[in-house]
Design a protein around this motif. Structure first.
Motif, short mmCIF file in Angstrom:
data_model
loop_
_atom_site.label_atom_id
_atom_site.label_comp_id
_atom_site.label_asym_id
_atom_site.label_seq_id
_atom_site.Cartn_x
_atom_site.Cartn_y
_atom_site.Cartn_z
N LYS A 127 69.55 55.93 32.05
CA LYS A 127 69.13 54.65 32.64
C LYS A 127 70.05 54.24 33.79
CE LYS A 127 65.41 53.87 31.14
NZ LYS A 127 64.40 53.89 32.17
N MET A 128 71.35 54.47 33.63
CA MET A 128 72.29 54.14 34.70
C MET A 128 71.96 54.96 35.95
SD MET A 128 76.41 54.20 34.93
CE MET A 128 76.43 55.77 35.73
N SER A 129 71.61 56.23 35.77
CA SER A 129 71.25 57.09 36.90
C SER A 129 70.02 56.57 37.61
CB SER A 129 71.03 58.53 36.42
OG SER A 129 72.23 59.07 35.95
N ASP A 130 69.05 56.05 36.85
CA ASP A 130 67.85 55.48 37.46
C ASP A 130 68.20 54.26 38.31
OD1 ASP A 130 66.37 57.40 36.09
OD2 ASP A 130 65.74 56.02 34.50
N ILE A 131 69.09 53.42 37.80
CA ILE A 131 69.50 52.23 38.54
C ILE A 131 70.25 52.63 39.81
CG2 ILE A 131 71.07 50.22 38.47
CD1 ILE A 131 70.19 49.96 35.46
N LEU A 132 71.11 53.63 39.71
CA LEU A 132 71.85 54.11 40.90
C LEU A 132 70.88 54.62 41.97
CD1 LEU A 132 74.85 55.88 39.19
CD2 LEU A 132 74.96 53.85 40.66
N ALA A 133 69.85 55.32 41.54
CA ALA A 133 68.86 55.85 42.49
C ALA A 133 68.15 54.70 43.21
CB ALA A 133 67.85 56.74 41.77
N LEU A 134 67.85 53.65 42.49
CA LEU A 134 67.20 52.49 43.12
C LEU A 134 68.14 51.79 44.09
CD1 LEU A 134 65.30 51.17 40.00
CD2 LEU A 134 64.25 52.02 42.11
N MET A 135 69.42 51.68 43.73
CA MET A 135 70.39 51.10 44.65
C MET A 135 70.50 51.95 45.91
SD MET A 135 73.56 49.69 42.32
CE MET A 135 74.48 49.14 43.76
N ALA A 136 70.57 53.26 45.73
CA ALA A 136 70.69 54.17 46.87
C ALA A 136 69.48 54.04 47.79
CB ALA A 136 70.85 55.61 46.40
N ALA A 137 68.31 53.83 47.20
CA ALA A 137 67.08 53.69 48.00
C ALA A 137 67.12 52.43 48.87
CB ALA A 137 65.86 53.65 47.08
N GLN A 138 67.91 51.45 48.50
CA GLN A 138 68.02 50.22 49.28
C GLN A 138 69.07 50.30 50.38
OE1 GLN A 138 68.22 47.43 45.69
NE2 GLN A 138 67.19 46.18 47.24
N MET A 139 69.83 51.37 50.39
CA MET A 139 70.94 51.48 51.34
C MET A 139 70.47 52.07 52.67
SD MET A 139 74.16 52.54 49.02
CE MET A 139 74.75 51.37 47.81
N ARG A 147 73.90 58.29 50.51
CA ARG A 147 73.49 56.99 49.94
C ARG A 147 73.79 56.94 48.43
NH1 ARG A 147 68.87 58.16 52.75
NH2 ARG A 147 67.63 58.07 50.84
N ARG A 148 73.60 58.06 47.74
CA ARG A 148 73.93 58.11 46.30
C ARG A 148 75.44 57.92 46.09
NH1 ARG A 148 72.79 59.39 41.13
NH2 ARG A 148 74.22 60.74 40.02
N ARG A 149 76.24 58.58 46.92
CA ARG A 149 77.69 58.43 46.81
C ARG A 149 78.09 56.97 47.00
NH1 ARG A 149 81.85 57.57 49.61
NH2 ARG A 149 80.84 57.63 51.63
N ARG A 150 77.50 56.33 48.00
CA ARG A 150 77.82 54.93 48.25
C ARG A 150 77.32 54.02 47.13
NH1 ARG A 150 75.31 55.47 53.56
NH2 ARG A 150 74.33 53.46 53.15
N ALA A 151 76.14 54.35 46.57
CA ALA A 151 75.62 53.57 45.44
C ALA A 151 76.56 53.67 44.24
CB ALA A 151 74.21 54.03 45.07
N ALA A 184 83.72 44.21 49.28
CA ALA A 184 83.94 45.65 49.12
C ALA A 184 82.62 46.37 48.83
CB ALA A 184 84.95 45.91 48.00
N ALA A 185 81.82 45.82 47.95
CA ALA A 185 80.54 46.45 47.61
C ALA A 185 79.59 46.45 48.80
CB ALA A 185 79.90 45.74 46.42
N LEU A 186 79.60 45.35 49.57
CA LEU A 186 78.74 45.31 50.77
C LEU A 186 79.18 46.33 51.81
CD1 LEU A 186 78.21 41.46 51.21
CD2 LEU A 186 76.51 43.18 50.51
N THR A 187 80.47 46.48 51.97
CA THR A 187 81.00 47.49 52.91
C THR A 187 80.57 48.89 52.47
OG1 THR A 187 82.87 46.09 53.50
CG2 THR A 187 83.11 48.45 53.92
N LEU A 188 80.70 49.17 51.20
CA LEU A 188 80.27 50.47 50.66
C LEU A 188 78.76 50.66 50.85
CD1 LEU A 188 82.37 50.45 47.39
CD2 LEU A 188 82.58 52.14 49.24
N ALA A 189 78.00 49.64 50.57
CA ALA A 189 76.53 49.74 50.67
C ALA A 189 76.07 50.00 52.10
CB ALA A 189 75.88 48.48 50.13
N LYS A 190 76.75 49.36 53.04
CA LYS A 190 76.37 49.51 54.44
C LYS A 190 76.86 50.81 55.05
CE LYS A 190 76.31 44.53 55.11
NZ LYS A 190 77.04 43.38 55.62
N GLY A 191 77.83 51.42 54.38
CA GLY A 191 78.36 52.67 54.90
C GLY A 191 79.26 52.47 56.10
#
Length: 192
Positions: A127-139, A147-151, A184-191
């Motif tokens: 389930k955590m992997s599924d959530i990470l994939a969705l976060m990566a899709a928003q990046m 994007r997965r690494r950043r998520a 920090a999370a926003l910086t990571l998300a934006k790359g």
């Protein structure tokens, strides 16, 4: 023998899941007993085994249920164009910090899950992997791997910061942890 209305079994199971989920997140899995869960659900201890084989079976069911709900929120956000920034700010909010019983099961239970059987950890991992994939899709920007690494980095920052903000006794420090983790999370998300 009493007959119950159609759907009674599902309703009762849902009630047990909801009570256990709140109690596990608020107090920790190890600190919560089956008798307390069943009492709070308004049910007898014997009714537990109609729905679950063991406390571990209940733990897995609670994790899957809570993480599926969180995953659905991410799906809804993606479908409705809600920015990842909104998700990050909501996750790292004082409201989320102050309401562990209804908050993220990862932040509330990760340290305990690490000590549970492989089957429980595998359910959590999936389930955590599924959530990470969705976060990566928003990046924005970058390859799928980037994007997965950043998520992963952003999610780990968010979970850790929420845990720390709950653990410290100094309210000002708690707020500071949340505010800095948002950035920090926003910086990571934006790359960036």
């Amino acid at each position: 023998m009493a007959r119950y209305d159609k759907g009674h079994r599902d309703t009762t199971r849902r009630q047990i899941l909801d009570v256990a989920s709140a109690q596990f997140r608020e107090s920790g899995i190890a600190a919560v007993g089956l008798a307390g869960i069943m009492s709070a659900a308004g049910l007898t201890n014997g009714a537990f085994y109609t729905h679950f084989e063991s406390k571990e079976d209940l733990v897995r069911a609670v994790l899957l249920d809570a993480l599926e709900r969180r995953e659905q929120r991410h799906k809804d956000n993606l479908k409705n164009g809600v920015a990842l920034e909104t998700t990050i700010r909501d996750y790292l909010s004082p409201r989320h910090r102050d309401h562990a019983a209804t908050g993220c099961p990862t932040a509330a239970l990760a340290s305990e899950i690490a000590r549970h059987p492989k089957s429980t950890r595998e359910a959590f991992t999936g389930k955590m992997s599924d959530i990470l994939a969705l976060m990566a899709a928003q990046m924005p920007n970058g390859s799928a791997a980037e994007r997965r690494r950043r998520a992963l980095s952003a999610y780990a920052t968010m979970v850790g910061a929420l845990q720390l903000s709950r653990a410290v006794s100094d309210r000002q420090l708690s707020e500071e942890i949340l505010e800095n983790a948002v950035e920090a999370a926003l910086t990571l998300a934006k790359g960036a």
